[in-house]
Design a protein around this motif. Sequence first.
Motif, PDB file in Angstrom:
ATOM      1  N   LEU A  33     -45.652 -15.224 -42.484  1.00  0.00           N
ATOM      2  CA  LEU A  33     -45.609 -13.881 -41.909  1.00  0.00           C
ATOM      3  C   LEU A  33     -47.042 -13.394 -41.762  1.00  0.00           C
ATOM      4  CD1 LEU A  33     -43.982 -11.378 -41.030  1.00  0.00           C
ATOM      5  CD2 LEU A  33     -44.067 -10.601 -43.414  1.00  0.00           C
ATOM      6  N   GLU A  78     -47.275  -7.991 -35.680  1.00  0.00           N
ATOM      7  CA  GLU A  78     -46.710  -8.607 -36.877  1.00  0.00           C
ATOM      8  C   GLU A  78     -45.539  -9.492 -36.509  1.00  0.00           C
ATOM      9  OE1 GLU A  78     -44.399  -7.046 -40.825  1.00  0.00           O
ATOM     10  OE2 GLU A  78     -46.332  -6.106 -40.351  1.00  0.00           O
ATOM     11  N   ILE A 137     -43.482 -13.721 -37.453  1.00  0.00           N
ATOM     12  CA  ILE A 137     -43.498 -15.062 -38.025  1.00  0.00           C
ATOM     13  C   ILE A 137     -44.352 -15.963 -37.138  1.00  0.00           C
ATOM     14  CG2 ILE A 137     -42.099 -17.049 -38.681  1.00  0.00           C
ATOM     15  CD1 ILE A 137     -41.703 -14.626 -40.457  1.00  0.00           C
TER      16      ILE A 137
END
Length: 395
Positions: free
Chosen positions: A200, A79, A81
């Motif tokens: 995201l 996970e 940006i």
Amino acid sequence: MRKGTPIYNKLNLAPALLAGLLMIILNSCASSSAGPAPMANQTPSLPVVQLKQIDAATSRDYNAAIEGKVNVEIRPQVEGILDKIFVDEGAAVKKGQPLFKVNDRVYQEALSNAQANLMAAQANLDKAKIEVDRLAPLVKNNVVGEVQLKTAQSAEAAAKATVAQAEAMVSNAKINLGYTYITAPVDGYIGRIPYKVGSLVGRMETQALTVISDVSEVYAYFSFSEKDFLQFKEAYPGTTIREKLSHLPKVSLVLADNSVYQQEGTVETVDGQFDKTMGAISLRATFPNPNGELRTGATGKVRIPTTVENAVVVPQNATYELQDKVFVFVVGDSNKVASKPLLINGKSGNYYLVSGGVKGGDKIVYSGFDRLQDGAIIAPENISLDSLLKENPMR
């Protein structure tokens, strides 16, 4: 009495005038009705063709969905940006080529922390080894008890386990850091990219970053009805489905604009069971796609060639449709016509291949039957089926 004579004459004149007018009207009607009578008795001259039975090549089309031989959803394993997008939608990519970059600062720190923990664990292991080495000769010379040595050995074993655990954490941190660079797992073409830089992303997202399709070959999925499948099994030799498939001829792909794709394909697989809701079974044809003209998601029709034996060839121009049935006018004795429905096995060019309703040698009206009715008598003008086939051959 002279004064009465004119009145008598006038009274006798009226019937004469009425009789004359009546004769004129009757003669007029007779002459007008006699005009078209000869036309009603005329026998229409219509072209007639005699049918033949031949072995004819035809084909069947089946709706198909096209997919690349490999369709891979690209999803992030970590996970973060989305920092960079290295490719554009529709681009051709090679296996191992970078596609996306997820911000890696968190994973860099995690790796540094894991490496520091490994160094601390390694130092504790070294200390435990030193303690064991120090106590071993003392126990041998009975200076200290054996319990102390065993305690030191246990501490060394625990330190070794801690080092192994720390090494695993370092390895895991390196893997996560590597996942921040997302590369192409196969050669292919990039699909739609729904995310933009700054989004995201993570493993829990329902939408993939993109899809890569390997379309060097494409699969065309189509279906047989139960009847088609039974006919297929009867038509081709072999004891197994795979053996029967090996005897199927090469197939064509008709594209959405009705053009025929230049590469021929092969039917390779049949699904293991029928779809109960559709009453059909799926098959897969494989087509080479060296230039990448075909893409995943396209549609078309798989065209399977076949041969109809002893088919009666009927020109489509000689037929008409009524309530979802196809009819022809058959010329019988005394040139009297009767409409007959056809049992059609297939089509080839501008011709129906018929197995019932008419037979070889029958004569049918070729054209001009718009107002023709059963029982009408015609004057046939024979035309040759061979000349029609020469002008518009079957295909």
